[in-house]
Design an enzyme around this catalytic site. Structure first.
Site, PDB file in Angstrom:
ATOM      1  N   HIS A   1      43.080  36.125  41.693  1.00 35.24           N
ATOM      2  CA  HIS A   1      44.107  36.471  40.701  1.00 35.24           C
ATOM      3  C   HIS A   1      45.508  36.434  41.302  1.00 35.24           C
ATOM      4  CE1 HIS A   1      40.404  37.715  38.811  1.00 35.24           C
ATOM      5  NE2 HIS A   1      41.017  38.010  37.677  1.00 35.24           N
TER       6      HIS A   1
ATOM      7  N   ARG B   1      42.727  32.846  39.029  1.00 35.63           N
ATOM      8  CA  ARG B   1      41.897  33.296  37.909  1.00 35.63           C
ATOM      9  C   ARG B   1      41.610  32.155  36.935  1.00 35.63           C
ATOM     10  NH1 ARG B   1      43.494  35.533  32.560  1.00 35.63           N
ATOM     11  NH2 ARG B   1      41.677  36.629  31.768  1.00 35.63           N
TER      12      ARG B   1
ATOM     13  N   ARG C   1      38.275  31.003  42.050  1.00 35.30           N
ATOM     14  CA  ARG C   1      37.532  32.259  42.326  1.00 35.30           C
ATOM     15  C   ARG C   1      36.039  32.075  42.071  1.00 35.30           C
ATOM     16  NH1 ARG C   1      37.704  36.133  37.046  1.00 35.30           N
ATOM     17  NH2 ARG C   1      38.443  34.586  35.569  1.00 35.30           N
TER      18      ARG C   1
ATOM     19  N   GLU D   1      41.757  50.047  48.054  1.00 36.28           N
ATOM     20  CA  GLU D   1      41.903  48.798  48.794  1.00 36.28           C
ATOM     21  C   GLU D   1      42.309  49.007  50.249  1.00 36.28           C
ATOM     22  OE1 GLU D   1      43.406  49.630  45.953  1.00 36.28           O
ATOM     23  OE2 GLU D   1      42.419  48.379  44.447  1.00 36.28           O
TER      24      GLU D   1
ATOM     25  N   ASP E   1      47.765  40.258  31.854  1.00 35.79           N
ATOM     26  CA  ASP E   1      47.921  41.555  32.529  1.00 35.79           C
ATOM     27  C   ASP E   1      49.380  41.807  32.926  1.00 35.79           C
ATOM     28  OD1 ASP E   1      45.417  42.585  32.281  1.00 35.79           O
ATOM     29  OD2 ASP E   1      44.767  42.170  34.331  1.00 35.79           O
TER      30      ASP E   1
ATOM     31  N   PHE F   1      46.641  43.638  45.261  1.00 36.41           N
ATOM     32  CA  PHE F   1      46.179  44.840  45.945  1.00 36.41           C
ATOM     33  C   PHE F   1      45.689  44.539  47.365  1.00 36.41           C
ATOM     34  CE2 PHE F   1      45.048  45.214  41.315  1.00 36.41           C
ATOM     35  CZ  PHE F   1      46.262  45.801  40.978  1.00 36.41           C
TER      36      PHE F   1
HETATM   37  C1  LIG Z   1      45.386  49.458  42.722  1.00 40.95           C
HETATM   38  C2  LIG Z   1      44.544  48.819  41.681  1.00 40.95           C
HETATM   39  N1  LIG Z   1      43.342  48.318  42.023  1.00 40.95           N
HETATM   40  C3  LIG Z   1      42.584  47.695  41.109  1.00 40.95           C
HETATM   41  C4  LIG Z   1      43.007  47.565  39.815  1.00 40.95           C
HETATM   42  C5  LIG Z   1      42.161  46.828  38.798  1.00 40.95           C
HETATM   43  N2  LIG Z   1      41.565  47.763  37.832  1.00 40.95           N
HETATM   44  C6  LIG Z   1      42.090  47.916  36.598  1.00 40.95           C
HETATM   45  S1  LIG Z   1      41.284  49.067  35.697  1.00 40.95           S
HETATM   46  C7  LIG Z   1      40.177  49.355  36.933  1.00 40.95           C
HETATM   47  C8  LIG Z   1      39.087  50.365  36.740  1.00 40.95           C
HETATM   48  C9  LIG Z   1      39.642  51.680  36.360  1.00 40.95           C
HETATM   49  O1  LIG Z   1      38.645  52.625  36.130  1.00 40.95           O
HETATM   50  P1  LIG Z   1      39.060  54.045  35.584  1.00 40.95           P
HETATM   51  O2  LIG Z   1      40.173  54.587  36.422  1.00 40.95           O
HETATM   52  O3  LIG Z   1      37.842  54.861  35.500  1.00 40.95           O
HETATM   53  O4  LIG Z   1      39.687  53.702  34.166  1.00 40.95           O
HETATM   54  P2  LIG Z   1      39.059  53.856  32.699  1.00 40.95           P
HETATM   55  O5  LIG Z   1      37.596  54.067  32.822  1.00 40.95           O
HETATM   56  O6  LIG Z   1      39.719  55.051  32.117  1.00 40.95           O
HETATM   57  O7  LIG Z   1      39.434  52.607  31.975  1.00 40.95           O
HETATM   58  C10 LIG Z   1      40.466  48.540  38.046  1.00 40.95           C
HETATM   59  C11 LIG Z   1      39.694  48.542  39.293  1.00 40.95           C
HETATM   60  C12 LIG Z   1      44.276  48.093  39.494  1.00 40.95           C
HETATM   61  N3  LIG Z   1      44.791  47.994  38.266  1.00 40.95           N
HETATM   62  N4  LIG Z   1      45.010  48.728  40.433  1.00 40.95           N
END
Ligand SMILES: Cc1ncc(C[n+]2csc(CCOP(=O)(O)OP(=O)(O)O)c2C)c(N)n1
Ligand SMILES: [Mg+2]
Lengths: 282, 316
Positions: free
Chosen positions: B109, B167, B10, B58, B117, B83
């Protein structure tokens, strides 16, 4: 709220925060920021609001809880452990090979977890399904879900929101954790979902906006949600990502990284001091 | 022996995009709130005008990519494999695959080596999904050098490409200066006629270690790096079947629908010999440190050695 009740909730919230730090430190990975922003909420949910029984995690009439933002599992595990679903000691096994406590909640592994989550946007749909099942079965249990404010960028969230309002699922209450941060920056720097309350209102929901770190407001919001008939409720809680650990507060970098040994010490000492302060209050 | 340098594919992907921007004025890069992790963040910094963060959405990102490509842009759209290939599968199939648009999906990843994870993020089905889309090219580079070359080849290629990156930092096995990458052409890394090990991604390095072990036991193994999984290099697979009579495939993906399936299909149709598949055995992943998980799931040189001996025994 009575002083003694508030003190109890504050203490539990601090224990949940310690579990977040303990878990992510031992895992050398995980998501402390968003876990800390929902620690007060989970304290209230598990110790005041949810009708659950740690002795019977699969009890058919229990209230359901879905952590739609599954990456904040460390906070959920902290709440479940302190509620008695499993020993608090197990927090240290978070994300280890063979551990019950998977990186994201797994309903087939962990007692008390009602839905497997981790792929954002999907938990709310499952919560809608649970609320629908309660209506089908004429049951009085309620379903709760917690979503991230970045998570609501997923289209699926709005498909679920439309369906829930259409079916008048007033036994469903979601909380959007509005900490204003996701991974790549603030919501406005990425793809803004604002204004959040107006969006849910337009979708036909009962909307309540609160301060996430004020137990009186949390209590009032859940009471209003229970009393609202004919509509699902969305509580938008204004929170601080990383709340309770000074160097993590409002720092986007603490979304998904674990504290090192030195940071662990500082964080735990801050939380222990806060706990002592609550205990010393008259 | 030279010191082993490790780099995640990556990282090479992110760096290659920045480099590619110079020669590809139509390049647009999309991400879905994972720029820091997919490594498109470097491009975002260098070319903010040609980068769009679509947020945690996505499926929509793939649709936007399709529209940009239909308007003449060369688009790299990134998220985690789970995703990109999983969440957005149908958008990729109908909006990108069917119209055969110039969208390059940079999926990072991938596989078990996501690590802590856990299962929800460890995508071991993406190759199977992408392989089922007509006209989709699938590239799964083995190291950082190959990853960089794959990005340039994908940009040149007319049509949709799925690029699979990891990753975990893995050993760099190729030499930037004399390694030639061509879509659809496998590369034979060792001579051998007792058994063929056809590997892809981070399993190529394990295959090389396995071949060393086998050599010490008097077994000569032909290691083939199959970086392009679709279209598969039929000629190399059939040559291996004819000249060795025993094949082991190795991939960080489900044994269902990935490289193992692709090789088996070719062999069964044209020159049946035993093919044993090393991969994830129809099970979900779990949380843990990546390196330990790879061992636990049998994605190791030791397991390849065992299967190679079994394949030889089956051939008789
Ligand atoms: C469908 C999907 N896309 C991407 C991710 C990767 N991901 C994990 S946490 C996150 C950000 C989440 O932000 P938010 O919903 O604001 O959570 P918080 O600030 O409460 O941690 C992402 C993009 C995922 N888990 N699932
Ligand atoms: Mg957030």
């Amino acid at each position: 709220m009575e002083k003694s009740k508030r003190k109890t909730l504050e203490k539990i919230a601090l224990h949940i925060r310690m579990a977040v730090i303990e878990g992510t430190y031992n895992a050398k990975s995980g998501h402390p920021g968003g876990s800390l922003s929902i620690s007060d909420l989970l304290s209230y949910l598990y110790f005041e609001e949810l009708n659950v029984d740690p002795a019977r995690p699969d009890w058919a009439d229990r209230d359901r809880f879905v952590l739609s933002k599954g990456h904040c599992a460390p906070a959920l595990y902290g709440a479940l452990a302190h509620k008695g679903f499993f020993p608090v000691e197990e927090i240290k096994t978070l994300r280890h090979i063979g551990a019950k406590l998977q990186g994201h909640p797994c309903m087939t592994e962990t007692p008390g977890v009602d839905m497997s989550t981790g792929s954002l946007g999907q938990g709310i749909s499952a919560a809608v399904g649970m609320a629908l099942a309660a209506k089908l079965d004429n049951k009085t249990y309620r379903t709760y879900a917690v979503l991230g404010d970045g998570e609501i960028e997923e289209g699926q969230v709005w498909e679920a929101a439309m369906f829930a309002a259409h079916k008048k699922l007033d036994n469903l209450c979601i909380v959007v954790d509005n900490n204003n941060l996701q991974i790549d920056g603030t919501l406005d720097e990425v793809t803004s979902p604002y204004p959040i309350p107006e969006k849910f209102a337009a979708f036909g929901w009962n909307v309540i906006v609160i301060d996430a770190h004020d137990f009186d407001q949390i209590e009032a919001a859940f009471k209003a949600a229970r009393e609202c008939k004919g509509k699902p409720t969305a509580i938008v809680q204004k929170s601080i990502k990383g709340k309770g650990v000074s160097f993590m507060e409002n720092q986007v970098g603490w979304h998904g990284s674990a504290p090192n040994a030195e940071q662990y010490e500082i964080a735990m000492n801050e939380l222990k001091a806060a706990l002592a302060a609550v205990e010393q209050e008259g | 022996m030279a010191e082993i340098i490790k780099q995640a594919t990556r990282d090479a992907y992110g760096a290659a995009l920045v480099e590619l921007a110079e020669s590809c004025p139509d390049l647009v890069v999309l991400d879905a709130d994972l720029a820091a992790a997919t490594k498109t963040g470097g491009f975002k910094k260098a070319h903010p005008d040609r980068f769009f963060d679509c947020g945690i959405a996505e499926s929509n990102m793939m649709g936007i990519a399709a529209g940009l490509a239909a308007s003449g842009k060369t688009v790299f759209a990134s998220s985690f494999a789970m995703f990109a290939a999983g969440r957005a599968f149908e958008q990729v199939r109908n909006s990108i695959g069917y119209p055969h648009l110039n969208v390059k999906i940079g999926a990072t990843h991938a596989g078990i080596s996501v690590g802590e994870d856990g299962a929800t993020h460890q995508c071991c089905e993406d190759i199977a999904l992408m392989r089922s889309i007509p006209g989709m090219t699938i590239l799964n580079p083995a190291d950082a050098v190959e990853a960089r070359k794959a990005v340039f080849a994908a940009a040149q290629h007319d049509g949709p490409v799925y690029l699979r990156f990891g990753r975990l930092a893995v050993p760099v096995i190729f030499d930037e200066n004399d390694y030639n990458f061509e879509i659809g052409k496998s590369v034979q890394l060792t001579e051998g006629n007792d058994v063929a090990i056809i590997a892809t991604g981070l399993m190529v390095n394990e295959a090389l270690i396995a071949a060393e072990t086998l050599k010490n036991e008097g077994i000569s193994a032909r290691v083939i790096n199959m970086a392009t999984i679709k279209p598969i290099d039929r000629e190399a697979v059939l040559r291996a079947a004819k000249e060795t009579g025993a094949i082991v495939t190795a991939e960080e993906h489900s044994i269902i629908g990935g490289l193992g399936s692709a090789v088996t299909e070719v062999v069964c149709e044209e020159y049946p010999v035993p093919v044993l598949r090393v991969g994830v055995m129809d099970t979900f992943g779990k949380s843990g440190p990546a390196v330990e998980l790879l061992k636990l799931f049998g994605l190791s040189a030791e397991h390849i050695v065992e299967e190679a001996k079994k394949a030889i025994a089956l051939r008789g």
